[in-house]
Design a protein around this motif. Structure first.
Motif, PDB file in Angstrom:
ATOM      1  N   LYS A 102      -1.793  19.017   0.242  1.00  0.00           N
ATOM      2  CA  LYS A 102      -3.166  18.606   0.532  1.00  0.00           C
ATOM      3  C   LYS A 102      -3.780  17.749  -0.565  1.00  0.00           C
ATOM      4  CE  LYS A 102      -4.007  22.405   3.629  1.00  0.00           C
ATOM      5  NZ  LYS A 102      -4.871  23.435   4.106  1.00  0.00           N
ATOM      6  N   GLN A 103      -2.936  17.035  -1.277  1.00  0.00           N
ATOM      7  CA  GLN A 103      -3.377  16.038  -2.243  1.00  0.00           C
ATOM      8  C   GLN A 103      -2.641  14.751  -1.944  1.00  0.00           C
ATOM      9  OE1 GLN A 103      -2.690  17.881  -6.111  1.00  0.00           O
ATOM     10  NE2 GLN A 103      -4.908  18.231  -6.252  1.00  0.00           N
ATOM     11  N   SER A 104      -3.280  13.632  -2.288  1.00  0.00           N
ATOM     12  CA  SER A 104      -2.675  12.335  -2.001  1.00  0.00           C
ATOM     13  C   SER A 104      -2.798  11.408  -3.191  1.00  0.00           C
ATOM     14  CB  SER A 104      -3.367  11.683  -0.799  1.00  0.00           C
ATOM     15  OG  SER A 104      -3.183  12.445   0.367  1.00  0.00           O
ATOM     16  N   LEU A 105      -1.819  10.570  -3.313  1.00  0.00           N
ATOM     17  CA  LEU A 105      -1.851   9.486  -4.284  1.00  0.00           C
ATOM     18  C   LEU A 105      -1.884   8.199  -3.482  1.00  0.00           C
ATOM     19  CD1 LEU A 105      -0.211   8.920  -7.549  1.00  0.00           C
ATOM     20  CD2 LEU A 105       0.586   7.413  -5.742  1.00  0.00           C
ATOM     21  N   TYR A 106      -2.852   7.345  -3.778  1.00  0.00           N
ATOM     22  CA  TYR A 106      -2.995   6.062  -3.101  1.00  0.00           C
ATOM     23  C   TYR A 106      -2.923   4.951  -4.136  1.00  0.00           C
ATOM     24  CZ  TYR A 106      -5.017   9.004   0.562  1.00  0.00           C
ATOM     25  OH  TYR A 106      -5.229   9.978   1.500  1.00  0.00           O
ATOM     26  N   LYS A 107      -2.143   3.938  -3.821  1.00  0.00           N
ATOM     27  CA  LYS A 107      -2.064   2.769  -4.689  1.00  0.00           C
ATOM     28  C   LYS A 107      -1.981   1.529  -3.825  1.00  0.00           C
ATOM     29  CE  LYS A 107      -0.153   4.773  -8.800  1.00  0.00           C
ATOM     30  NZ  LYS A 107      -1.181   4.741  -9.768  1.00  0.00           N
ATOM     31  N   ARG A 108      -2.559   0.477  -4.351  1.00  0.00           N
ATOM     32  CA  ARG A 108      -2.442  -0.845  -3.733  1.00  0.00           C
ATOM     33  C   ARG A 108      -1.962  -1.787  -4.819  1.00  0.00           C
ATOM     34  NH1 ARG A 108      -5.388  -5.677  -3.276  1.00  0.00           N
ATOM     35  NH2 ARG A 108      -5.136  -6.702  -1.266  1.00  0.00           N
ATOM     36  N   ILE A 109      -0.829  -2.408  -4.581  1.00  0.00           N
ATOM     37  CA  ILE A 109      -0.269  -3.357  -5.542  1.00  0.00           C
ATOM     38  C   ILE A 109      -0.346  -4.732  -4.900  1.00  0.00           C
ATOM     39  CG2 ILE A 109       1.723  -3.987  -6.946  1.00  0.00           C
ATOM     40  CD1 ILE A 109       2.660  -1.053  -6.607  1.00  0.00           C
ATOM     41  N   SER A 110      -1.263  -5.541  -5.401  1.00  0.00           N
ATOM     42  CA  SER A 110      -1.408  -6.874  -4.816  1.00  0.00           C
ATOM     43  C   SER A 110      -0.409  -7.823  -5.464  1.00  0.00           C
ATOM     44  CB  SER A 110      -2.845  -7.382  -4.991  1.00  0.00           C
ATOM     45  OG  SER A 110      -3.162  -7.514  -6.351  1.00  0.00           O
ATOM     46  N   TYR A 111      -0.014  -8.812  -4.705  1.00  0.00           N
ATOM     47  CA  TYR A 111       0.924  -9.805  -5.198  1.00  0.00           C
ATOM     48  C   TYR A 111       0.642 -11.114  -4.469  1.00  0.00           C
ATOM     49  CZ  TYR A 111       3.413  -8.971  -0.845  1.00  0.00           C
ATOM     50  OH  TYR A 111       3.727  -8.850   0.472  1.00  0.00           O
ATOM     51  N   SER A 112       1.212 -12.187  -4.996  1.00  0.00           N
ATOM     52  CA  SER A 112       1.073 -13.492  -4.337  1.00  0.00           C
ATOM     53  C   SER A 112       2.439 -14.151  -4.323  1.00  0.00           C
ATOM     54  CB  SER A 112       0.060 -14.354  -5.084  1.00  0.00           C
ATOM     55  OG  SER A 112       0.554 -14.660  -6.383  1.00  0.00           O
ATOM     56  N   ASN A 113       2.489 -15.351  -3.783  1.00  0.00           N
ATOM     57  CA  ASN A 113       3.767 -16.069  -3.722  1.00  0.00           C
ATOM     58  C   ASN A 113       4.302 -16.381  -5.121  1.00  0.00           C
ATOM     59  OD1 ASN A 113       3.782 -16.011  -0.950  1.00  0.00           O
ATOM     60  ND2 ASN A 113       2.724 -17.963  -0.754  1.00  0.00           N
ATOM     61  N   SER A 114       3.410 -16.423  -6.109  1.00  0.00           N
ATOM     62  CA  SER A 114       3.858 -16.692  -7.469  1.00  0.00           C
ATOM     63  C   SER A 114       4.446 -15.444  -8.122  1.00  0.00           C
ATOM     64  CB  SER A 114       2.697 -17.216  -8.319  1.00  0.00           C
ATOM     65  OG  SER A 114       1.709 -16.215  -8.444  1.00  0.00           O
ATOM     66  N   TYR A 126       0.867  -1.180   0.000  1.00  0.00           N
ATOM     67  CA  TYR A 126       0.000   0.000   0.000  1.00  0.00           C
ATOM     68  C   TYR A 126       0.899   1.223   0.000  1.00  0.00           C
ATOM     69  CZ  TYR A 126      -3.312  -3.519   1.562  1.00  0.00           C
ATOM     70  OH  TYR A 126      -4.078  -4.644   1.653  1.00  0.00           O
ATOM     71  N   ILE A 127       0.633   2.144  -0.912  1.00  0.00           N
ATOM     72  CA  ILE A 127       1.477   3.318  -1.072  1.00  0.00           C
ATOM     73  C   ILE A 127       0.640   4.573  -0.887  1.00  0.00           C
ATOM     74  CG2 ILE A 127       2.979   4.584  -2.672  1.00  0.00           C
ATOM     75  CD1 ILE A 127       3.234   1.747  -4.090  1.00  0.00           C
ATOM     76  N   GLN A 128       1.170   5.496  -0.099  1.00  0.00           N
ATOM     77  CA  GLN A 128       0.522   6.788   0.119  1.00  0.00           C
ATOM     78  C   GLN A 128       1.575   7.873  -0.028  1.00  0.00           C
ATOM     79  OE1 GLN A 128      -1.719   7.112   3.751  1.00  0.00           O
ATOM     80  NE2 GLN A 128      -1.632   9.333   3.752  1.00  0.00           N
ATOM     81  N   LEU A 129       1.311   8.803  -0.943  1.00  0.00           N
ATOM     82  CA  LEU A 129       2.180   9.960  -1.138  1.00  0.00           C
ATOM     83  C   LEU A 129       1.329  11.209  -0.945  1.00  0.00           C
ATOM     84  CD1 LEU A 129       3.950   8.814  -4.441  1.00  0.00           C
ATOM     85  CD2 LEU A 129       4.764   8.497  -2.098  1.00  0.00           C
ATOM     86  N   ASP A 130       1.763  12.125  -0.072  1.00  0.00           N
ATOM     87  CA  ASP A 130       1.004  13.346   0.225  1.00  0.00           C
ATOM     88  C   ASP A 130       1.845  14.573  -0.105  1.00  0.00           C
ATOM     89  OD1 ASP A 130      -1.086  11.812   1.388  1.00  0.00           O
ATOM     90  OD2 ASP A 130      -0.031  11.789   3.307  1.00  0.00           O
TER      91      ASP A 130
END
Length: 185
Positions: free
Chosen positions: A161-173, A154-158
Motif C-alpha cells: 500500500k505504498q507507491s514510488l512514482y517517477k517521471r524521467i523526461s528525455y528528448s531526441n538529444s 513514467y515509473i510506478q512501483l507498488d
C-alpha cells in the motif's frame, strides 16, 4: 513640514497606504483567481492527495502528492492538462512529491535505473522493458508499470500500500531529467 501648502508626512502616508492596498489586491487576486481554482480542480481528482503551487521565476510549478496504487501515467497527464489549460505559458514543472520514503521501493528503483537509462540512451525501449521485468521478477512487488511516451518514461512501483512514482523526461538529444522521487503511502 509643508511644501506648497501640503503636509509632506500626510502625502507620504497616503502613498504608502495606496501602494500597500495595490500589492495586497494583487496578491489576493493571484490567490483567489489563479491559484485556488487550479488547486481545487486538481484536488477534485480522487488520485491526488495534495497539491501546492510555487513560483519559479515567471512560471508556476505544482508540487503534487499522489495517492498510492493509482494509474500514475493517466493521473499525471490529467494534472498536466489542467495546468496547461489554467496557466498556459505560465506553466512550469510538475514536481512529484513523495513525503513518505520507502527504502524497499527506493532500492528496487535503484536497481532499475540502469536499465531505464540504457533504454533512453539507446532508444531500445522493448529491450529496456525486458531488462526491467528481469530485475523486478526477483522482488515481490504488488504491482509495477512503466509507460513510455514522446517526452518521458513514467515509473510506478507498488508494495504494501505504498507507491514510488517517477517521471524521467528525455528528448531526441538524449538529455535526461529526473522529476520526482521517493514513495507515497
Amino acid at each position: 513640514m509643508e511644501f506648497k501648502g501640503f503636509k509632506l508626512n500626510i502625502i507620504i502616508l497616503v502613498i504608502v497606504i495606496i501602494l500597500g492596498l495595490f500589492f495586497s489586491a494583487q496578491y489576493l487576486f493571484k490567490i483567489y483567481n489563479v491559484e485556488k481554482p487550479i488547486k481545487n480542480e486538481i484536488l477534485a481528482l480522487e488520485e491526488i492527495k495534495d497539491v501546492s503551487i510555487v513560483d519559479n521565476n515567471d512560471k508556476k510549478d505544482l508540487i503534487v502528492d499522489f495517492h498510492p496504487g493509482i494509474d500514475f501515467h493517466k493521473t499525471y497527464q490529467d494534472v498536466n492538462q489542467i495546468m496547461q489549460e489554467k496557466l498556459g505559458s505560465k506553466s512550469g514543472k510538475i514536481i512529484i512529491s513523495n513525503y513518505q520514503r520507502n527504502e524497499t521501493l527506493d532500492n528496487i528503483y535503484y536497481k532499475l535505473h540502469y536499465a531505464i537509462y540504457q533504454g533512453i540512451n539507446t532508444g531500445y525501449f522493448v529491450e529496456m522493458e525486458k531488462n526491467v521485468e528481469s530485475i523486478i521478477s526477483k522482488d515481490e512487488l504488488d504491482n509495477h508499470k512503466i509507460w513510455v511516451d514522446n517526452e518521458a518514461i513514467y515509473i510506478q512501483l507498488d508494495k504494501n500500500k505504498q507507491s514510488l512514482y517517477k517521471r524521467i523526461s528525455y528528448s531526441n538529444s538524449k538529455t535526461v531529467e529526473l522529476e520526482g522521487g521517493g514513495s507515497v503511502g
